[in-house]
Motif scaffolding. Structure first.
Motif, mmCIF file in Angstrom:
data_model
loop_
_atom_site.group_PDB
_atom_site.id
_atom_site.type_symbol
_atom_site.label_atom_id
_atom_site.label_comp_id
_atom_site.label_asym_id
_atom_site.label_seq_id
_atom_site.Cartn_x
_atom_site.Cartn_y
_atom_site.Cartn_z
ATOM 1 N N GLY A 169 38.204 34.456 68.571
ATOM 2 C CA GLY A 169 38.226 35.769 67.942
ATOM 3 C C GLY A 169 38.840 35.799 66.558
ATOM 4 O O GLY A 169 38.811 36.835 65.890
ATOM 5 N N ASP A 170 39.393 34.686 66.106
ATOM 6 C CA ASP A 170 39.985 34.606 64.773
ATOM 7 C C ASP A 170 38.926 34.161 63.761
ATOM 8 O O ASP A 170 37.872 33.642 64.128
ATOM 9 C CB ASP A 170 41.172 33.649 64.777
ATOM 10 C CG ASP A 170 42.407 34.256 65.419
ATOM 11 O OD1 ASP A 170 42.302 35.370 65.967
ATOM 12 O OD2 ASP A 170 43.476 33.621 65.396
ATOM 13 N N PRO A 171 39.212 34.328 62.467
ATOM 14 C CA PRO A 171 38.156 34.107 61.469
ATOM 15 C C PRO A 171 37.833 32.654 61.161
ATOM 16 O O PRO A 171 36.800 32.380 60.543
ATOM 17 C CB PRO A 171 38.702 34.809 60.227
ATOM 18 C CG PRO A 171 40.185 34.807 60.399
ATOM 19 C CD PRO A 171 40.416 34.951 61.874
ATOM 20 N N HIS A 172 38.702 31.683 61.571
ATOM 21 C CA HIS A 172 38.480 30.270 61.223
ATOM 22 C C HIS A 172 38.232 30.136 59.718
ATOM 23 O O HIS A 172 37.279 29.488 59.284
ATOM 24 C CB HIS A 172 37.310 29.662 61.981
ATOM 25 C CG HIS A 172 37.192 30.073 63.420
ATOM 26 N ND1 HIS A 172 38.275 30.270 64.242
ATOM 27 C CD2 HIS A 172 36.098 30.339 64.185
ATOM 28 C CE1 HIS A 172 37.857 30.622 65.450
ATOM 29 N NE2 HIS A 172 36.544 30.675 65.433
ATOM 30 N N ARG A 173 39.101 30.737 58.957
ATOM 31 C CA ARG A 173 38.911 30.747 57.502
ATOM 32 C C ARG A 173 40.241 30.401 56.834
ATOM 33 O O ARG A 173 41.137 31.224 56.746
ATOM 34 C CB ARG A 173 38.423 32.129 57.054
ATOM 35 C CG ARG A 173 37.962 32.186 55.611
ATOM 36 C CD ARG A 173 37.312 33.528 55.290
ATOM 37 N NE ARG A 173 38.264 34.617 55.140
ATOM 38 C CZ ARG A 173 38.373 35.648 55.966
ATOM 39 N NH1 ARG A 173 37.608 35.739 57.038
ATOM 40 N NH2 ARG A 173 39.255 36.608 55.745
ATOM 41 N N CYS A 174 40.350 29.160 56.379
ATOM 42 C CA CYS A 174 41.592 28.713 55.753
ATOM 43 C C CYS A 174 41.823 29.420 54.420
ATOM 44 O O CYS A 174 40.872 29.832 53.753
ATOM 45 C CB CYS A 174 41.531 27.202 55.499
ATOM 46 S SG CYS A 174 42.475 26.244 56.684
ATOM 47 N N TYR A 175 43.100 29.523 54.041
ATOM 48 C CA TYR A 175 43.387 29.912 52.670
ATOM 49 C C TYR A 175 42.704 28.908 51.740
ATOM 50 O O TYR A 175 42.663 27.703 52.039
ATOM 51 C CB TYR A 175 44.884 29.876 52.398
ATOM 52 C CG TYR A 175 45.730 30.698 53.340
ATOM 53 C CD1 TYR A 175 45.809 32.080 53.223
ATOM 54 C CD2 TYR A 175 46.487 30.072 54.331
ATOM 55 C CE1 TYR A 175 46.605 32.824 54.074
ATOM 56 C CE2 TYR A 175 47.296 30.808 55.186
ATOM 57 C CZ TYR A 175 47.350 32.189 55.056
ATOM 58 O OH TYR A 175 48.140 32.914 55.902
ATOM 59 N N PRO A 176 42.173 29.336 50.600
ATOM 60 C CA PRO A 176 41.503 28.406 49.693
ATOM 61 C C PRO A 176 42.381 27.204 49.341
ATOM 62 O O PRO A 176 43.539 27.369 48.937
ATOM 63 C CB PRO A 176 41.220 29.269 48.463
ATOM 64 C CG PRO A 176 41.116 30.663 48.996
ATOM 65 C CD PRO A 176 42.116 30.732 50.108
ATOM 66 N N GLY A 177 41.840 26.016 49.545
ATOM 67 C CA GLY A 177 42.551 24.791 49.195
ATOM 68 C C GLY A 177 43.578 24.329 50.198
ATOM 69 O O GLY A 177 44.195 23.272 50.013
ATOM 70 N N SER A 178 43.793 25.075 51.299
ATOM 71 C CA SER A 178 44.849 24.724 52.247
ATOM 72 C C SER A 178 44.407 23.747 53.324
ATOM 73 O O SER A 178 45.251 23.161 54.001
ATOM 74 C CB SER A 178 45.386 25.994 52.929
ATOM 75 O OG SER A 178 46.057 26.817 52.009
ATOM 76 N N CYS A 179 43.092 23.571 53.504
ATOM 77 C CA CYS A 179 42.571 22.692 54.547
ATOM 78 C C CYS A 179 41.624 21.676 53.910
ATOM 79 O O CYS A 179 40.408 21.899 53.845
ATOM 80 C CB CYS A 179 41.851 23.507 55.619
ATOM 81 S SG CYS A 179 42.937 24.613 56.533
ATOM 82 N N PRO A 180 42.168 20.579 53.408
ATOM 83 C CA PRO A 180 41.333 19.605 52.715
ATOM 84 C C PRO A 180 40.248 19.013 53.608
ATOM 85 O O PRO A 180 40.404 18.913 54.821
ATOM 86 C CB PRO A 180 42.333 18.527 52.267
ATOM 87 C CG PRO A 180 43.598 18.799 52.981
ATOM 88 C CD PRO A 180 43.582 20.192 53.464
ATOM 89 N N ASN A 181 39.128 18.673 52.988
ATOM 90 C CA ASN A 181 37.959 18.081 53.637
ATOM 91 C C ASN A 181 37.196 19.069 54.508
ATOM 92 O O ASN A 181 36.362 18.677 55.312
ATOM 93 C CB ASN A 181 38.332 16.826 54.450
ATOM 94 C CG ASN A 181 37.143 15.913 54.674
ATOM 95 O OD1 ASN A 181 36.235 15.841 53.850
ATOM 96 N ND2 ASN A 181 37.143 15.208 55.796
ATOM 97 N N GLY A 182 37.500 20.358 54.377
ATOM 98 C CA GLY A 182 36.628 21.362 54.951
ATOM 99 C C GLY A 182 36.860 21.759 56.386
ATOM 100 O O GLY A 182 36.029 22.455 56.974
ATOM 101 N N GLY A 183 37.962 21.358 57.009
ATOM 102 C CA GLY A 183 38.251 21.822 58.361
ATOM 103 C C GLY A 183 38.747 23.262 58.356
ATOM 104 O O GLY A 183 39.000 23.843 57.293
ATOM 105 N N GLN A 184 38.899 23.839 59.534
ATOM 106 C CA GLN A 184 39.383 25.219 59.648
ATOM 107 C C GLN A 184 40.502 25.291 60.674
ATOM 108 O O GLN A 184 40.487 24.561 61.676
ATOM 109 C CB GLN A 184 38.246 26.162 60.041
ATOM 110 C CG GLN A 184 37.082 26.195 59.058
ATOM 111 C CD GLN A 184 37.467 26.689 57.677
ATOM 112 O OE1 GLN A 184 38.488 27.349 57.495
ATOM 113 N NE2 GLN A 184 36.652 26.355 56.677
#
Length: 369
Positions: A169-184
């Motif tokens: 139910g959460d957005p799975h949307r990292c703060y920009p630049g906070s999750c390198p290589n594209g993970g969530q």
């Protein structure tokens, strides 16, 4: 031009809406001290029947601070540090990364520090003088199988994991630049136990292997089959039956099966002669939130020193440091003792404050037996 400005404004508004389970109010749950505890479905709060297990001494379930985006990362590092002999306030964990290079799109600032995210978790651990092994988030995709092997390897050695799951139910949307290589990620939790029907010397992850983690939002321990943790961002696989929403989804999270994150706390930075494993158990599972002007509490620690490598009767010292700054060169308290057969346990009669950083280490005079 105007279009670029509108994009910037939209980005800023979007980032303001992001948070890692940080809410102003604290959810209410049964507390172990009253003789009962709740267990949120589909989570399991009873340990499995297993031939082999290791529950790491020190970490436990408890309540993170739910302000400024959420202190789940700070709580997870705090609990992991206990396994190696240190209590570090959630306040000081976050302050430890105030000089991190960024990007800084998460909650926080250069005075009070920032939310602990994949981009700064290693910086934070190093600033707290912890040693660590960070999961290689650049490894081949999908990473789920190799990640679980890495987790098991560290748990069997007594190293807790700072774990970055996604939640139903959460957005799975990292703060920009906070999750390198594209993970969530949506949350951060500590993992501190392993159960298996196979020898813990066997690095293979078996279908019935179970790990122990905390939700950071209640006081119950959660036991979870390791192979039930990976899922896609749709969360219609292993996490299909997880309950969505704050106060529910933290108890049965999954992790991004494609790219994920983690940091194993392996010890502390110290001189070569401080080789004895030390762990710390504290007499509380909730830290007063000094950032919301709650007064700090007194905490009493129970210190355990592993002496399996030391001959009985050997003179030893336990060293206590009352800040990150004085560790490991200038102890404030030294307690002398003689080595017992396998373990020496010390109930420190001198309390420390919950908003402090307090480290314990031990050394013996002679070489290991």
């Amino acid at each position: 031009g105007l279009s670029a400005m509108l994009v910037l404004v939209a980005l800023c508004l979007a980032m303001r809406g992001l948070a890692l389970h940080g809410h102003a109010e604290k959810i209410t749950r049964s507390h172990p001290s009253n003789g009962s505890r709740s267990c949120v479905y589909p989570g399991t709060c009873d340990p499995p029947m297993a031939k082999f297990s290791r529950v790491i001494r020190g970490p436990r379930a408890g309540q993170q601070w739910n302000i400024n985006g959420g202190f789940c990362g700070s709580f997870s590092l705090q609990q992991s540090a206990l396994a190696h002999g240190a209590w570090i306030s959630q306040d000081l964990v976050r302050k430890a990364n105030k000089d991190s290079p960024g990007p800084h799109h998460m909650h926080g600032d250069s005075t009070l520090g920032y939310e602990v995210m994949p981009i700064n978790v290693a910086f934070t651990a190093k600033a707290l003088k912890l040693t660590y092994d960070e999961w290689d988030y650049t490894s081949p995709k999908p990473q789920a199988s190799a990640y679980l092997q890495w987790v098991k390897q560290h748990l069997t050695k007594g190293n807790p994991i700072v774990f970055f799951p996604i939640c139903k139910g959460d957005p799975h949307r990292c703060y920009p630049g906070s999750c390198p290589n594209g993970g969530q990620v949506d949350h951060v939790e500590p993992i501190f136990g392993i159960f298996s029907n196979y020898s813990l010397d066997d690095p293979k992850v078996y279908p019935d292997d179970v790990l122990l983690h905390a939700s950071d939002q209640d006081y119950a321990p959660y036991y979870r089959k390791m192979n039930s943790l990976p899922d896609s961002l749709e969360m219609e696989g292993n996490c299909k039956n997880a309950q969505p929403g704050f106060g529910k989804n933290e108890m049965y999270p999954c992790f991004d099966e494609t790219v994920t994150y983690g940091l194993a706390v392996t010890g502390m930075e110290m001189a070569a002669n401080f080789t004895l494993p030390v762990s710390l158990v504290v007499d509380t599972d909730e830290e007063p939130n000094v950032r919301m002007f709650a007064p700090p509490s007194k905490i009493f620690g129970n210190v355990s020193v592993d002496l399996e490598s030391v001959s009985p009767g050997t003179p030893c010292n336990l060293y206590r440091y009352n800040s990150t700054e004085t560790f490991p060169s200038s102890p404030e308290i030294v307690v002398s003792f003689n080595a017992t057969h396998n373990q020496w346990v010390y109930a420190d009669p001198i309390a420390f404050l919950s908003n402090s950083a307090t480290y314990y280490k031990a050394a013996c005079d002679s070489s290991p037996r």
